[in-house]
Design a protein around this motif. Sequence first.
Motif, PDB file in Angstrom:
ATOM      1  N   SER A   1       0.826  -1.204   0.000  1.00  0.00           N
ATOM      2  CA  SER A   1       0.000   0.000   0.000  1.00  0.00           C
ATOM      3  C   SER A   1       0.861   1.256   0.000  1.00  0.00           C
ATOM      4  CB  SER A   1      -0.946  -0.011   1.208  1.00  0.00           C
ATOM      5  OG  SER A   1      -0.226   0.208   2.388  1.00  0.00           O
TER       6      SER A   1
ATOM      7  N   GLN B   1       2.212   1.745  -3.543  1.00  0.00           N
ATOM      8  CA  GLN B   1       1.139   2.150  -4.432  1.00  0.00           C
ATOM      9  C   GLN B   1       0.872   3.655  -4.274  1.00  0.00           C
ATOM     10  OE1 GLN B   1      -2.123  -0.426  -3.890  1.00  0.00           O
ATOM     11  NE2 GLN B   1      -3.033  -0.013  -5.899  1.00  0.00           N
ATOM     12  N   GLU B   2       0.875   4.096  -3.038  1.00  0.00           N
ATOM     13  CA  GLU B   2       0.612   5.505  -2.788  1.00  0.00           C
ATOM     14  C   GLU B   2       1.786   6.371  -3.262  1.00  0.00           C
ATOM     15  OE1 GLU B   2      -1.354   5.918   0.955  1.00  0.00           O
ATOM     16  OE2 GLU B   2      -1.124   8.099   0.904  1.00  0.00           O
TER      17      GLU B   2
ATOM     18  N   GLU C   1       1.717   6.960  -6.934  1.00  0.00           N
ATOM     19  CA  GLU C   1       0.516   7.527  -7.531  1.00  0.00           C
ATOM     20  C   GLU C   1       0.807   8.564  -8.624  1.00  0.00           C
ATOM     21  OE1 GLU C   1      -2.784   8.944  -4.902  1.00  0.00           O
ATOM     22  OE2 GLU C   1      -3.169   6.788  -5.029  1.00  0.00           O
TER      23      GLU C   1
ATOM     24  N   ASP D   1       1.025   7.195 -12.087  1.00  0.00           N
ATOM     25  CA  ASP D   1      -0.071   6.424 -12.657  1.00  0.00           C
ATOM     26  C   ASP D   1      -0.664   7.143 -13.874  1.00  0.00           C
ATOM     27  OD1 ASP D   1      -2.234   4.949 -13.327  1.00  0.00           O
ATOM     28  OD2 ASP D   1      -2.975   4.701 -11.282  1.00  0.00           O
TER      29      ASP D   1
ATOM     30  N   LYS E   1      -4.411   7.706 -14.631  1.00  0.00           N
ATOM     31  CA  LYS E   1      -5.229   8.689 -13.921  1.00  0.00           C
ATOM     32  C   LYS E   1      -4.990  10.121 -14.383  1.00  0.00           C
ATOM     33  CE  LYS E   1      -6.064   6.229  -9.623  1.00  0.00           C
ATOM     34  NZ  LYS E   1      -5.533   6.039  -8.284  1.00  0.00           N
TER      35      LYS E   1
END
Lengths: 327, 327
Positions: free
Chosen positions: B265, B268-269, B272, B275, B278
């Motif tokens: 986690s 992943q953060e 970000e 990404d 997004k």
Amino acid sequence: MKIAVDAAGGDYFPENPVKGAVVAVKENKDLNVVLIGPEESILEELKNLDYPSDRISIQDAPQVIGMDESPAQAVKSKTASSIVVGLGMHQKGVIDGFVSAGNTGALMAASAFILGRLNGIIRPAIATFFPTIKGMGLMIDAGANLDAKPEILFQFGCMGNIYARDVMGIKTPRIGLLNVGEEKEKGTETLKKTHHLLEALPNFVGNIEGRDILSGQADVFVCDGVIGNILLKFGESIPDALNVLLAGVIRKKQLNTDQITLITSLLQEAFEPFDYQKVGGVPFLGVNGNSMVGHGGSSPEAIKNMILNAVKMVEKDINKKIIASVA
Amino acid sequence: MKIAVDAAGGDYFPENPVKGAVVAVKENKDLNVVLIGPEESILEELKNLDYPSDRISIQDAPQVIGMDESPAQAVKSKTASSIVVGLGMHQKGVIDGFVSAGNTGALMAASAFILGRLNGIIRPAIATFFPTIKGMGLMIDAGANLDAKPEILFQFGCMGNIYARDVMGIKTPRIGLLNVGEEKEKGTETLKKTHHLLEALPNFVGNIEGRDILSGQADVFVCDGVIGNILLKFGESIPDALNVLLAGVIRKKQLNTDQITLITSLLQEAFEPFDYQKVGGVPFLGVNGNSMVGHGGSSPEAIKNMILNAVKMVEKDINKKIIASVA
């Protein structure tokens, strides 16, 4: 076998070059090392070490070339520097190779100028390690040739092939050409022609896109010096950038000390392949000699690895094979 | 304000483009969207959604250009495709902008061919987002121009400057030139001349080395399309490569489920900003219109962001400012 070590180069001289040399001669009983640099400071450093004194000698070279000095200027004016003295000895055949953690530009300029080019080589190149998830790759060129013609890039492929195979021990190195797409008709005219020339190598795997470098779709990445230099430095900057990003997340999530320690140690281990201070040096390929340069921050272990790689270059007769390969 | 959305492009059409359009018109009450693609499949998708039907219309375009189709060929032969129909409507002034998550090459070719170049612009470019630890940067060019002359690279700097300021909201974007060293005399002849030209921009911060990209030493990174394309794809590949490296360490250390969840986690953060699904789309700058392309895997949110950025391009009169800036 006699390798000279620049004892006045890098961020931690004479300590690290001298310590690295001592470990190298202990690991390889057939090896002699000449430490080149200001004699007194080398003696001072050796005083505290235990080493076979019959296999480590000193060549005084009182001048020091700084890490940020203008290469051409430094090589021309500092004729009593470790780099100029060492490569002069190499050119005369007194030593079999020269390794340094010093000023890369100065070393490159002096290597090309003092040693000259190998027969048939248009331009020497810097071949640099580039970590991938499948193991260590080789990127050539990393900044010696900024504007490279197809014939020059082709020769980079040939040289990288031999170095990867005989020094890095990759049985059949996959040679790839860095490009904007996989298809052979992609890229600039230079890249299309280079692709065509490289098809003469049986282990050429074609164009490699940016996304296929870290995933290890080739072992040798052929590119001009602008791309190689930018990618190399970009790659080196990844761990620091990630640490900053993670530190932000860690603060936000208010993790405890155990959790932070876990993360930190995991990342450190994951990034080990990216630790350029441990990898050892990289060669100038295409010069008439065995000349290697290491990261300015090279540890004694990195210096030792660089020395042992220079030994391999000599033992495997890399330069003779390069001449044959481009002929 | 009327923006057309390619409802036949990307990996998840018509679902994601249609959903993205619906969210966009809900967020911006002055916005009208035209969905372009095979009419029946668009209607089918809209059926399940709640949306202001007076502000969403459909333009039938039955042909679909695949993600891997040859761009020039596809644009020439598929005149009833969403891309050709949409850009044709834009050229006629029926719509104010066109956004797509489809075949980038086809969109670029069709944009240049159908919309033409802005007055004074030598070559259009793709400006792409590039994450740094200091926030989102812009890299221009990301692959539209492989061999770029100094005057072309200079115009990339001008275009990137305006886009970063007026669309990305960076008050005074720092414009940097990707190069092999910081000093102005570094690099190829092309890079030296480009550096000289860029000095005319008050917010030019000079050469940027590979290590200074992720650390955010500039907001706009000027480079030719080969370097930009390789770096962009290289950057996109970092999270996957790191995950593989970490997975190896995690296996070796035999971590428990809680520890693995924590690591996963956190990463992943931290990743970000990287990404690309997004971030939304990026513009073709220098064409006589407002044309944007998104990642093939764009989520509805990414499509929505792309639509709203196209609105900003129109509202801020980016093209008029670009013409003035290079004049």
